[in-house]
Structure formats: structure tokens, C-alpha cells
Design a protein around this motif. Structure first.
Motif, PDB file in Angstrom:
ATOM      1  N   ALA A 143       0.848  -1.191   0.000  1.00 49.87           N
ATOM      2  CA  ALA A 143       0.000   0.000   0.000  1.00 49.87           C
ATOM      3  C   ALA A 143       0.880   1.235   0.000  1.00 49.87           C
ATOM      4  O   ALA A 143       2.035   1.188   0.425  1.00 49.87           O
ATOM      5  N   ALA A 144       0.309   2.336  -0.474  1.00 54.78           N
ATOM      6  CA  ALA A 144       1.025   3.603  -0.479  1.00 54.78           C
ATOM      7  C   ALA A 144       0.058   4.727  -0.182  1.00 54.78           C
ATOM      8  O   ALA A 144      -1.170   4.576  -0.345  1.00 54.78           O
ATOM      9  N   ILE A 145       0.601   5.835   0.257  1.00 54.66           N
ATOM     10  CA  ILE A 145      -0.223   6.995   0.542  1.00 54.66           C
ATOM     11  C   ILE A 145       0.543   8.242   0.142  1.00 54.66           C
ATOM     12  O   ILE A 145       1.746   8.363   0.400  1.00 54.66           O
ATOM     13  N   THR A 146      -0.143   9.156  -0.529  1.00 57.01           N
ATOM     14  CA  THR A 146       0.510  10.382  -0.955  1.00 57.01           C
ATOM     15  C   THR A 146       0.657  11.341   0.218  1.00 57.01           C
ATOM     16  O   THR A 146       0.115  11.135   1.304  1.00 57.01           O
ATOM     17  N   SER A 147       1.383  12.411  -0.026  1.00 56.19           N
ATOM     18  CA  SER A 147       1.564  13.417   1.018  1.00 56.19           C
ATOM     19  C   SER A 147       0.237  14.061   1.408  1.00 56.19           C
ATOM     20  O   SER A 147       0.093  14.563   2.515  1.00 56.19           O
ATOM     21  N   SER A 148      -0.729  14.018   0.515  1.00 60.74           N
ATOM     22  CA  SER A 148      -2.058  14.563   0.811  1.00 60.74           C
ATOM     23  C   SER A 148      -3.053  13.488   1.219  1.00 60.74           C
ATOM     24  O   SER A 148      -4.258  13.709   1.194  1.00 60.74           O
ATOM     25  N   SER A 149      -2.520  12.296   1.583  1.00 56.08           N
ATOM     26  CA  SER A 149      -3.306  11.199   2.167  1.00 56.08           C
ATOM     27  C   SER A 149      -4.183  10.451   1.177  1.00 56.08           C
ATOM     28  O   SER A 149      -5.174   9.835   1.582  1.00 56.08           O
ATOM     29  N   TYR A 150      -3.814  10.453  -0.074  1.00 51.05           N
ATOM     30  CA  TYR A 150      -4.543   9.633  -1.042  1.00 51.05           C
ATOM     31  C   TYR A 150      -3.931   8.230  -1.019  1.00 51.05           C
ATOM     32  O   TYR A 150      -2.735   8.079  -1.226  1.00 51.05           O
ATOM     33  N   PRO A 151      -4.759   7.196  -0.801  1.00 53.54           N
ATOM     34  CA  PRO A 151      -4.227   5.843  -0.682  1.00 53.54           C
ATOM     35  C   PRO A 151      -4.238   5.067  -1.994  1.00 53.54           C
ATOM     36  O   PRO A 151      -5.015   5.380  -2.910  1.00 53.54           O
ATOM     37  N   TYR A 152      -3.408   4.054  -2.036  1.00 55.62           N
ATOM     38  CA  TYR A 152      -3.393   3.133  -3.180  1.00 55.62           C
ATOM     39  C   TYR A 152      -2.988   1.771  -2.650  1.00 55.62           C
ATOM     40  O   TYR A 152      -2.109   1.668  -1.801  1.00 55.62           O
ATOM     41  N   TYR A 153      -3.643   0.698  -3.162  1.00 53.58           N
ATOM     42  CA  TYR A 153      -3.441  -0.635  -2.610  1.00 53.58           C
ATOM     43  C   TYR A 153      -3.118  -1.664  -3.684  1.00 53.58           C
ATOM     44  O   TYR A 153      -3.598  -1.569  -4.814  1.00 53.58           O
ATOM     45  N   ALA A 154      -2.362  -2.643  -3.273  1.00 47.63           N
ATOM     46  CA  ALA A 154      -2.202  -3.824  -4.103  1.00 47.63           C
ATOM     47  C   ALA A 154      -3.529  -4.581  -4.107  1.00 47.63           C
ATOM     48  O   ALA A 154      -4.275  -4.563  -3.123  1.00 47.63           O
ATOM     49  N   ASP A 155      -3.812  -5.258  -5.195  1.00 48.17           N
ATOM     50  CA  ASP A 155      -5.084  -5.979  -5.305  1.00 48.17           C
ATOM     51  C   ASP A 155      -5.237  -7.028  -4.204  1.00 48.17           C
ATOM     52  O   ASP A 155      -6.348  -7.292  -3.742  1.00 48.17           O
ATOM     53  N   SER A 156      -4.141  -7.597  -3.775  1.00 54.51           N
ATOM     54  CA  SER A 156      -4.196  -8.684  -2.793  1.00 54.51           C
ATOM     55  C   SER A 156      -4.674  -8.227  -1.422  1.00 54.51           C
ATOM     56  O   SER A 156      -5.104  -9.054  -0.607  1.00 54.51           O
ATOM     57  N   VAL A 157      -4.624  -6.934  -1.145  1.00 54.11           N
ATOM     58  CA  VAL A 157      -5.010  -6.444   0.181  1.00 54.11           C
ATOM     59  C   VAL A 157      -6.171  -5.462   0.127  1.00 54.11           C
ATOM     60  O   VAL A 157      -6.679  -5.042   1.171  1.00 54.11           O
TER      61      VAL A 157
ATOM     62  N   ILE B 275      -4.369   2.069   4.721  1.00 55.71           N
ATOM     63  CA  ILE B 275      -3.200   2.876   5.026  1.00 55.71           C
ATOM     64  C   ILE B 275      -3.666   4.282   5.385  1.00 55.71           C
ATOM     65  O   ILE B 275      -4.608   4.811   4.792  1.00 55.71           O
ATOM     66  N   SER B 276      -3.023   4.865   6.382  1.00 48.49           N
ATOM     67  CA  SER B 276      -3.361   6.224   6.789  1.00 48.49           C
ATOM     68  C   SER B 276      -2.114   6.885   7.352  1.00 48.49           C
ATOM     69  O   SER B 276      -1.108   6.217   7.593  1.00 48.49           O
ATOM     70  N   ARG B 277      -2.220   8.175   7.573  1.00 49.41           N
ATOM     71  CA  ARG B 277      -1.063   8.891   8.114  1.00 49.41           C
ATOM     72  C   ARG B 277      -1.531   9.980   9.056  1.00 49.41           C
ATOM     73  O   ARG B 277      -2.641  10.516   8.909  1.00 49.41           O
ATOM     74  N   ASP B 278      -0.692  10.281  10.018  1.00 47.20           N
ATOM     75  CA  ASP B 278      -0.928  11.371  10.947  1.00 47.20           C
ATOM     76  C   ASP B 278       0.320  12.247  10.897  1.00 47.20           C
ATOM     77  O   ASP B 278       1.341  11.924  11.511  1.00 47.20           O
ATOM     78  N   ASN B 279       0.232  13.337  10.149  1.00 51.22           N
ATOM     79  CA  ASN B 279       1.418  14.180   9.967  1.00 51.22           C
ATOM     80  C   ASN B 279       1.848  14.852  11.269  1.00 51.22           C
ATOM     81  O   ASN B 279       3.029  15.154  11.442  1.00 51.22           O
ATOM     82  N   ALA B 280       0.918  15.085  12.165  1.00 52.86           N
ATOM     83  CA  ALA B 280       1.271  15.693  13.446  1.00 52.86           C
ATOM     84  C   ALA B 280       2.142  14.763  14.286  1.00 52.86           C
ATOM     85  O   ALA B 280       2.932  15.221  15.114  1.00 52.86           O
ATOM     86  N   LYS B 281       1.981  13.458  14.057  1.00 51.13           N
ATOM     87  CA  LYS B 281       2.758  12.459  14.805  1.00 51.13           C
ATOM     88  C   LYS B 281       3.881  11.854  13.965  1.00 51.13           C
ATOM     89  O   LYS B 281       4.561  10.933  14.417  1.00 51.13           O
TER      90      LYS B 281
END
Length: 123
Positions: A49-63, A69-75
Motif C-alpha cells: 500500500a502507499a499513501i501520498t503526502s495529501s493522504s490519497y491511498p493506493y493498494y495492491a489488489d491482494s489487500v 493505510i493512513s497517516r498522521d502528519n502531526a505524529k
């Protein structure tokens, strides 16, 4: 320079859940695209999985539909929530970072890597 430290791996029964975390050093975490890869025993490392700097996700088909996937830029942290785990998900999971505004699914595009965390799914 970015340093990445994964945590949250462990042993879980099939059908269970785990949440992986990847803590990044540095003050510019928000500009980095982040990715999760995994390597099963005897196999090559593959994209999860991947996530852009603006929190747009992308996944492999298998998952897709099971992992989030998510992100918390403050942390300075990226997460991988893994649900409905299957035996085939057993692997060492790595997080990776690359400066840029897109998402990246090719291993060689990422210059920064964590040490990995083991996920073992028992049947």
C-alpha cells in the motif's frame, strides 16, 4: 535524511487484525509519500500500500478491502490497519518514504526504509 521505525507486528490467528505503525524522524514528514511493502520467506519484497503526502491511498489488489493505510502528519507516523488477515499475509513488513506528491509502488523509487516488523498469521 529520514529514519523509519516500524512497530506493531506479531502473531495473530487467521481472520484477526493488526495495526502496524511507522514512525518517521524529521520535520518534513508531511511532504513524503509513504509506502508499505512485505517480504514473505523465500520470496521477493512486494508492494502492499502507499499513501501520498495529501493522504490519497493506493493498494495492491491482494489487500484491497482488507488493509487501510493512513497517516498522521502531526505524529510523523503512517499506519497500516490489517483486517481479515490470512496465512498468505505472513511476511516481514517494511515501510518506506520518498519525497514527492504522488504515490509510488515500485520498490526502487523509495530511498528510505525501515528495518521491518514481522507479521505471522496462524491458521
Amino acid at each position: 535524511q529520514v529514519q523509519l521505525v516500524e512497530s506493531g507486528g506479531g502473531l495473530v490467528q487467521a481472520g484477526g487484525s493488526l495495526r502496524l505503525s511507522c514512525a518517521a524522524s524529521g520535520r518534513t514528514f508531511s511532504i513524503y509519500a509513504m509506502g508499505w511493502f512485505r517480504q514473505a520467506p523465500g520470496k521477493e519484497r512486494v508492494f502492499v500500500a502507499a499513501i501520498t503526502s495529501s493522504s490519497y491511498p493506493y493498494y495492491a489488489d491482494s489487500v484491497k478491502g482488507r488493509f487501510t493505510i493512513s497517516r498522521d502528519n502531526a505524529k510523523n507516523t503512517v499506519y497500516l490497519q490489517m483486517n481479515s488477515l490470512q496465512f498468505e499475509d505472513t511476511a516481514v513488513y517494511y515501510c518506506a518514504a520518498k519525497s514527492g506528491g504522488y504515490y509510488y509502488i515500485v520498490e526502487n523509487e523509495y530511498p528510505y526504509w525501515g528495518q521491518g516488523t514481522q507479521v505471522t498469521v496462524s491458521v
